[in-house]
Design an enzyme around this catalytic site. Sequence first.
Site, PDB file in Angstrom:
ATOM      1  N   HIS A 346       0.791  -1.238   0.000  1.00  0.00           N
ATOM      2  CA  HIS A 346       0.000   0.000   0.000  1.00  0.00           C
ATOM      3  C   HIS A 346       0.817   1.279   0.000  1.00  0.00           C
ATOM      4  O   HIS A 346       0.250   2.364   0.013  1.00  0.00           O
ATOM      5  CB  HIS A 346      -0.918   0.037   1.227  1.00  0.00           C
ATOM      6  N   LYS A 534      -9.572  13.777   4.012  1.00  0.00           N
ATOM      7  CA  LYS A 534      -8.673  12.621   4.048  1.00  0.00           C
ATOM      8  C   LYS A 534      -7.822  12.759   5.304  1.00  0.00           C
ATOM      9  O   LYS A 534      -7.851  13.800   5.950  1.00  0.00           O
ATOM     10  CB  LYS A 534      -7.784  12.581   2.798  1.00  0.00           C
ATOM     11  N   ARG A 535      -7.078  11.730   5.650  1.00  0.00           N
ATOM     12  CA  ARG A 535      -6.183  11.864   6.795  1.00  0.00           C
ATOM     13  C   ARG A 535      -5.220  13.025   6.581  1.00  0.00           C
ATOM     14  O   ARG A 535      -4.873  13.356   5.445  1.00  0.00           O
ATOM     15  CB  ARG A 535      -5.398  10.557   6.996  1.00  0.00           C
ATOM     16  N   LYS A 540       0.047  14.568   1.702  1.00  0.00           N
ATOM     17  CA  LYS A 540      -1.258  14.858   1.095  1.00  0.00           C
ATOM     18  C   LYS A 540      -1.447  16.357   0.851  1.00  0.00           C
ATOM     19  O   LYS A 540      -2.353  16.770   0.147  1.00  0.00           O
ATOM     20  CB  LYS A 540      -2.384  14.303   1.962  1.00  0.00           C
ATOM     21  N   THR A 642      -8.543   6.579  -2.655  1.00  0.00           N
ATOM     22  CA  THR A 642      -9.875   6.078  -3.004  1.00  0.00           C
ATOM     23  C   THR A 642     -10.910   7.181  -2.818  1.00  0.00           C
ATOM     24  O   THR A 642     -11.968   7.148  -3.435  1.00  0.00           O
ATOM     25  CB  THR A 642     -10.277   4.860  -2.150  1.00  0.00           C
ATOM     26  N   LYS A 646     -14.476   8.325  -4.980  1.00  0.00           N
ATOM     27  CA  LYS A 646     -15.803   8.635  -4.437  1.00  0.00           C
ATOM     28  C   LYS A 646     -16.281   9.991  -4.947  1.00  0.00           C
ATOM     29  O   LYS A 646     -17.452  10.175  -5.292  1.00  0.00           O
ATOM     30  CB  LYS A 646     -15.764   8.636  -2.903  1.00  0.00           C
TER      31      LYS A 646
END
Length: 800
Positions: A346, A534-535, A540, A642, A646
């Site tokens: 991952h 998101k986290r 990110k 992911t 969505k």
Amino acid sequence: MFANKEEFKGAFLKKLEMMCGKSFGESTQRDHYFTLGNMVREYVSTSWINTNERYRMAKGKQIYYLSIEFLLGRLLHHNLLNLGLEDVVREGLEDLGIDLNRLEEAEPDAGLGNGGLGRLAACFMDSLASLDLPGHGCGIRYKHGLFEQKIVEGYQVELPEQWLRHGHVWEVRRAELAIEIPFWGNVEVREENGRLAFRHVNAETITAVPYDMPVVGYKTDTVNTLRLWNAEPSPYPIHQDILKYKRETESVSEFLYPDDTHDEGKILRLKQQYFLVSASIRSIIRSHRKRYGGLHSFHEHVGIHINDTHPVLAIPELMRILIDEEGMGWEEAWQITTKTISYTNHTTLSEALEKWPVRIFQPLLPRVYMIVEEINERFCQQLWEQYPGDWQHIEQLAIIAHGEVKMAHLALVGSYSVNGVAALHTEILKKREMSSFYRIYPEKFNNKTNGITHRRWLLKANPLLAKFITEGIGNGWIREPEQLSSLAQFKEDSSFLEQLSQIKQQNKLRLAKRIEEQTGMMVDPASIFDIQVKRLHAYKRQLLNIMHVMYLYNRIKEDGNFQMNPRTFIFGAKASPGYYYAKKIIKLINTVAEKVNRDPLANEKLKVVFLENYRVSLAEEVFPAADISEQISTASKEASGTGNMKFMMNGALTVGTLDGANIEIKEKAGDENIFIFGLSADQVLNYYQNGGYHSMEYYHHDERIRQVVDQLTNGFFPDTDDEFDPIYDSLLTENDQYFVLRDFSSYVNVQSQAGKAYEDQGRWRKMSLMNISGSGYFSSDRTINEYASDIWRIKTLGIK
Ligand SMILES: *Cc1c(COP(=O)(O)O)cnc(C)c1O
């Protein structure tokens, strides 16, 4: 279950009295949830039993998906939908004055995961059952899921999560199937019948008790099992201090580790991993033995998939059982093990690659450690033959080196399949991060681009859009999501597009109400909803997003003629409690929000919202309401993502880097229907390899950047003192490892293009439609079909 709503109502009222011991008049919302939940679970039980019976009779191969996380969210509504009961229940409840949507809120989220990895496992469970595939989940029944987040004065505060406080209607405790798991102690070696026999003695045992949950497929009789293990004291502890023993035992399934990207280096974490693996494998073997006697054909009937390296001890544990308990020789045991285990990688973030110090591993799991040593020795022997004399190379690839066990190496050596989770990610594994292993085992490597269940993330989360799609193209897309592509026929149909936009508007209104409820803030549903949920993690780059907001604010303040479409920037993110830098970013977002939202000159155009406690149930309201999806990770860092899928499926347009699955989103949506910016993965990786990036130059040469960066520390935000020094330092002193300043200008440009595109509503709606239309590929049904045919080689079992 009920022919009509009258029948349902009768059954519901009767059940309510029985379960809650109250009359309907006295009952609460939680009573209603509890009653309905139990009705549904009982209804499912016949199919559940039948499914297991069917699998037993058919004797085909079954898959066990081992994951340290399952981020399930709520189950009631989803189960009603899959069972085809939603309408009759909704109408029946309505007659009783109960709103199903309200009732649903009495169910706590099962938040047994951190983010994408755990949510993937949950989506896979849904797809396996819906495709009638024999695949089950194995996980841990954490007493406390991921912490509940509160924001107090702009800071994140963590509260323990309490999903089991009122019991959990979906689980069945199976005490008779409990398994004893040994830790510590030592290994006794004896000679028995001419071969060495090993016994793990003086161990301290923990009892693993399974709690089974039914996994209901969409309009099918298949009900698979999610088995979550609970840690309890053993009946005969050798421990002196019983209370201490009880406390220590229960701690194994007490908390989910609130981070999957750092190795916490805690004994408890390794205990959790072995606890999950050992309990799961022993229970799989127990039922296999019952059916087939021995274990010689184990791999023909069982596949064990490990979701990242957390369950990688499945490899030595299976070896241990085959050798020590079954009396098999090493070679046969190795053949069976490596034909049973498959592995998903991952991440390529080096800080996230699990390593365990031998000094912790060996005493805690003495026999398992011996087996890992033997696997390592044989592997190094093989390397020696392949690369004679190249010690350095062998040392780099070894499973045990420098006093550490490298879990990813163990997974690569001991499994028959290694997959990445998006095309780019798999290429990076093959060409860079794992290239040495790829040279040794090219046949093991393959890609399986992640997916999401369109049943939860579209059918359930966005009922208006789902209904509208069905009116347009029929309901075939629910079973075959790739049929969404026929929506493209409406791309020039202005009345269709107009209705699509009205649905978006209604979903934005729904989210606006939630925002008001949560924060007291009014946001304008006519503004662009620009969302990043998101986290929180440096890679990110929530920082890039909030710096862009600061830049827009500066423009508004300085240039009276500055034009922009009103935007509402919405953030949702939990930071790991020990991740100091991530928490600073949360504080910064809230500080900017405070400043911008209070400024009458700016807040007509600009609003910033931080949504507390981002989780699955909140996510279901967020995605349908998005105009813009922020997927702005430093290229090469996000294995897949992911959340991006969505958003796409709900008609949001992506502003993103060429990272993870964004690349495939661009292919499916069309280049003209996405906003791409920034460095490519190759450029980033080349910078890392060869240097050449100096963030200070971007600071000095770009006034916009300098202004924003200076504002972090120059008193622009009142009463923040040196609060944001660490962010300032990360950008300048530490040379901006995530290329925020490098990508800033490109990001500002693409954001302005997105704003312009929004002004042309005709064009925007068409772009939105093309995203929905291209999103079928990202259904986890497609992903699971690929796993089933390429990796697991399983078929539906016993269905005519
Ligand atoms: C989908 C999802 C994630 C993963 O989001 P990414 O943007 O891919 O990191 C995390 N948390 C929740 C609650 C989700 O639903």
